[in-house]
Design a protein around this motif. Structure first.
Motif, PDB file in Angstrom:
ATOM      1  N   LYS A  41      48.066  51.023  65.672  1.00  0.00           N
ATOM      2  CA  LYS A  41      48.058  49.599  65.311  1.00  0.00           C
ATOM      3  C   LYS A  41      48.288  48.838  66.608  1.00  0.00           C
ATOM      4  O   LYS A  41      49.290  49.047  67.299  1.00  0.00           O
ATOM      5  CB  LYS A  41      49.147  49.306  64.303  1.00  0.00           C
ATOM      6  CG  LYS A  41      49.547  47.837  64.193  1.00  0.00           C
ATOM      7  CD  LYS A  41      48.403  46.944  63.786  1.00  0.00           C
ATOM      8  CE  LYS A  41      47.968  47.178  62.373  1.00  0.00           C
ATOM      9  NZ  LYS A  41      46.928  46.230  61.948  1.00  0.00           N
ATOM     10  N   THR A  59      56.130  43.088  61.042  1.00  0.00           N
ATOM     11  CA  THR A  59      55.954  44.432  60.512  1.00  0.00           C
ATOM     12  C   THR A  59      54.679  44.442  59.686  1.00  0.00           C
ATOM     13  O   THR A  59      54.560  43.689  58.721  1.00  0.00           O
ATOM     14  CB  THR A  59      57.146  44.868  59.638  1.00  0.00           C
ATOM     15  OG1 THR A  59      58.319  44.927  60.450  1.00  0.00           O
ATOM     16  CG2 THR A  59      56.903  46.246  59.029  1.00  0.00           C
ATOM     17  N   LEU A  61      52.155  46.162  57.116  1.00  0.00           N
ATOM     18  CA  LEU A  61      52.211  47.102  56.000  1.00  0.00           C
ATOM     19  C   LEU A  61      50.801  47.439  55.531  1.00  0.00           C
ATOM     20  O   LEU A  61      49.869  46.638  55.715  1.00  0.00           O
ATOM     21  CB  LEU A  61      53.016  46.510  54.846  1.00  0.00           C
ATOM     22  CG  LEU A  61      54.423  45.991  55.195  1.00  0.00           C
ATOM     23  CD1 LEU A  61      55.047  45.286  54.003  1.00  0.00           C
ATOM     24  CD2 LEU A  61      55.311  47.139  55.661  1.00  0.00           C
ATOM     25  N   PHE A  62      50.663  48.596  54.873  1.00  0.00           N
ATOM     26  CA  PHE A  62      49.333  49.062  54.477  1.00  0.00           C
ATOM     27  C   PHE A  62      49.345  49.604  53.052  1.00  0.00           C
ATOM     28  O   PHE A  62      50.346  50.165  52.593  1.00  0.00           O
ATOM     29  CB  PHE A  62      48.849  50.161  55.432  1.00  0.00           C
ATOM     30  CG  PHE A  62      48.855  49.738  56.874  1.00  0.00           C
ATOM     31  CD1 PHE A  62      47.777  49.064  57.421  1.00  0.00           C
ATOM     32  CD2 PHE A  62      49.958  49.994  57.679  1.00  0.00           C
ATOM     33  CE1 PHE A  62      47.787  48.656  58.742  1.00  0.00           C
ATOM     34  CE2 PHE A  62      49.977  49.596  59.009  1.00  0.00           C
ATOM     35  CZ  PHE A  62      48.890  48.914  59.537  1.00  0.00           C
ATOM     36  N   GLY A  66      52.489  51.104  50.328  1.00  0.00           N
ATOM     37  CA  GLY A  66      52.411  52.173  51.311  1.00  0.00           C
ATOM     38  C   GLY A  66      51.558  53.346  50.881  1.00  0.00           C
ATOM     39  O   GLY A  66      51.676  54.441  51.449  1.00  0.00           O
ATOM     40  N   ASN A 105      54.133  52.201  58.334  1.00  0.00           N
ATOM     41  CA  ASN A 105      53.965  50.820  58.800  1.00  0.00           C
ATOM     42  C   ASN A 105      54.180  50.755  60.304  1.00  0.00           C
ATOM     43  O   ASN A 105      54.509  51.754  60.932  1.00  0.00           O
ATOM     44  CB  ASN A 105      54.921  49.873  58.065  1.00  0.00           C
ATOM     45  CG  ASN A 105      56.366  50.308  58.181  1.00  0.00           C
ATOM     46  OD1 ASN A 105      56.866  50.532  59.277  1.00  0.00           O
ATOM     47  ND2 ASN A 105      57.048  50.466  57.049  1.00  0.00           N
ATOM     48  N   SER A 107      56.045  48.209  63.243  1.00  0.00           N
ATOM     49  CA  SER A 107      56.911  47.059  63.526  1.00  0.00           C
ATOM     50  C   SER A 107      56.843  46.685  64.997  1.00  0.00           C
ATOM     51  O   SER A 107      56.912  47.561  65.875  1.00  0.00           O
ATOM     52  CB  SER A 107      58.358  47.366  63.133  1.00  0.00           C
ATOM     53  OG  SER A 107      58.467  47.534  61.733  1.00  0.00           O
ATOM     54  N   VAL A 122      50.915  54.588  63.495  1.00  0.00           N
ATOM     55  CA  VAL A 122      51.122  54.547  62.048  1.00  0.00           C
ATOM     56  C   VAL A 122      50.830  55.943  61.503  1.00  0.00           C
ATOM     57  O   VAL A 122      49.780  56.536  61.795  1.00  0.00           O
ATOM     58  CB  VAL A 122      50.202  53.514  61.376  1.00  0.00           C
ATOM     59  CG1 VAL A 122      50.423  53.508  59.869  1.00  0.00           C
ATOM     60  CG2 VAL A 122      50.445  52.127  61.958  1.00  0.00           C
ATOM     61  N   GLU A 144      45.195  46.560  54.853  1.00  0.00           N
ATOM     62  CA  GLU A 144      46.438  46.017  55.404  1.00  0.00           C
ATOM     63  C   GLU A 144      46.940  44.910  54.483  1.00  0.00           C
ATOM     64  O   GLU A 144      46.160  44.117  53.946  1.00  0.00           O
ATOM     65  CB  GLU A 144      46.174  45.454  56.801  1.00  0.00           C
ATOM     66  CG  GLU A 144      47.416  44.877  57.468  1.00  0.00           C
ATOM     67  CD  GLU A 144      47.097  44.360  58.865  1.00  0.00           C
ATOM     68  OE1 GLU A 144      47.403  43.186  59.131  1.00  0.00           O
ATOM     69  OE2 GLU A 144      46.531  45.123  59.667  1.00  0.00           O
ATOM     70  N   THR A 145      48.240  44.863  54.300  1.00  0.00           N
ATOM     71  CA  THR A 145      48.833  43.807  53.486  1.00  0.00           C
ATOM     72  C   THR A 145      48.858  42.509  54.285  1.00  0.00           C
ATOM     73  O   THR A 145      49.400  42.474  55.395  1.00  0.00           O
ATOM     74  CB  THR A 145      50.266  44.179  53.061  1.00  0.00           C
ATOM     75  OG1 THR A 145      50.239  45.427  52.375  1.00  0.00           O
ATOM     76  CG2 THR A 145      50.874  43.111  52.175  1.00  0.00           C
TER      77      THR A 145
END
Length: 357
Positions: A41, A59, A61-62, A66, A105, A107, A122, A144-145
């Protein structure tokens, strides 16, 4: 039986080749027998001054909680030798195939989005190979979130993880040969990028008029408001060209921030690291004896604007103090002036008369 054995050999060879050319990352086997793979990432500064643009801590997230979800399968025991098409999971939902795999994730600390980019790994954690019903390709889909930090661009394109399960003729068991990631164009990738963009704002004071005083001070405030659905998590900085007037103070929270400061003629105040998409409003407290302040933002009348990454907006506040000065004769002095003229005339007449005699 013979046909199935030939298929197994061909599939194993194909997967071995795929493992050489398409593996996402270094494999490490955990104690519980499952396998880990990694992709990168990367956090980049897309637009903004590298010296002042400072990305917020973030951060990424995916997937759904998750998890990447089973999408399609290919070359499994549920397919014939000539069946080269990928099967939709609806055909095999009850076939005992693991429905999800886990994605970690990434960060980043404040300021880690740079022009060169900062990378974090990741982890993709697949289930144990023995959980799969047969050799084959198992595809999992994730996105991805989308976050809500102002100025950050989130990558919400769909991505696909292919878990290649092969039969090992030596151990007589299934094993994960490789894990490969594809983008939405089905091209192999090993990295997902995110971006941060920021701009600047300069506030300038101009004073005009014959009654103006260049040392008169004025109180100004600028409010910064993030775009709907986003939060202002970046640290906006403000500095003044005239430190004798005091510092720029910025207060507020993620929903908005307010800067307050003093200015006088020719003062400039600069704000940096304003995330792209953040709007601002410049307001000045009207000063005694001056006309209402006139505002101009980027050559247009008004006191509002919206930041575009890498650009520097300019807001000008003009104050005018003008008085008409009367340069004529004051009429209330006219009688005294006439008396003086008469007295002077009498004096001249007396002198001339005496000289003649």
């Amino acid at each position: 039986m013979k046909k199935g054995r030939i298929l197994g050999v061909l599939l194993a060879a194909a997967m071995a080749f795929g493992g050489v050319t398409g593996a996402v990352g270094t494999r490490s086997v955990k104690a519980d027998g499952s396998s880990n793979y990694k992709f990168d990432k990367q956090y980049l500064l897309k637009a903004g001054d590298s010296g002042t643009a400072k990305s917020p801590a973030e951060t990424f997230l995916f997937g759904k909680n998750g998890k990447a979800e089973l999408y399609k399968v290919q070359n499994t025991k549920f397919h014939t030798l000539n069946d080269k098409e990928i099967s939709d999971t609806s055909d095999v939902m009850e076939k005992g195939i693991p429905q999800t795999i886990t994605i970690g994730n990434a960060s980043f600390e404040e300021g880690q989005a740079t022009i060169q980019g900062t990378k974090k790994e990741v982890t993709i954690t697949s289930v144990d190979a023995t959980k799969y019903p047969s050799a084959g390709y198992y595809f999992y889909k994730f996105q991805e979130t989308a976050g809500d930090s102002a100025g950050v661009t989130y990558n919400t394109d769909p991505y696909y993880i292919r878990v290649a399960v092969a039969y090992n003729s030596d151990t007589k068991a299934l094993e994960i040969n490789n894990v490969t990631m594809f983008n939405n164009e089905w091209k192999k990738v090993s990295e997902i990028d995110n971006f941060y963009s920021a701009g600047k704002l300069t506030v300038q004071k101009i004073v005009t008029g014959n009654m103006a005083n260049s040392d008169d001070t004025f109180d100004v405030k600028v409010t910064f408001t993030p775009k709907a659905g986003t939060k202002l998590r970046s640290t906006i900085a403000g500095s003044t060209s005239d430190t004798s007037l005091g510092n720029v103070t910025i207060t507020g929270n993620e929903d908005g921030q307010t800067a307050k400061f003093k200015v006088k003629a020719e003062t400039e105040v600069e704000f940096t690291n304003i995330p792209e998409g953040v709007s601002y409003k410049v307001e000045e407290t009207r000063a005694n004896g001056y006309d209402a302040p006139a505002y101009k933002v980027n050559t247009k009348e008004g006191n509002k604007g919206t930041i575009v990454g890498e650009n520097t907006d300019k807001a000008i506040i003009t104050n005018n103090k003008e008085t008409l000065i009367d340069t004529g004769v004051f009429m209330n002095n006219l009688p005294y002036l006439l008396v003086l003229i008469f007295a002077a005339a009498c004096g001249v007449g007396f002198v001339v008369s005496k000289k003649r005699r």
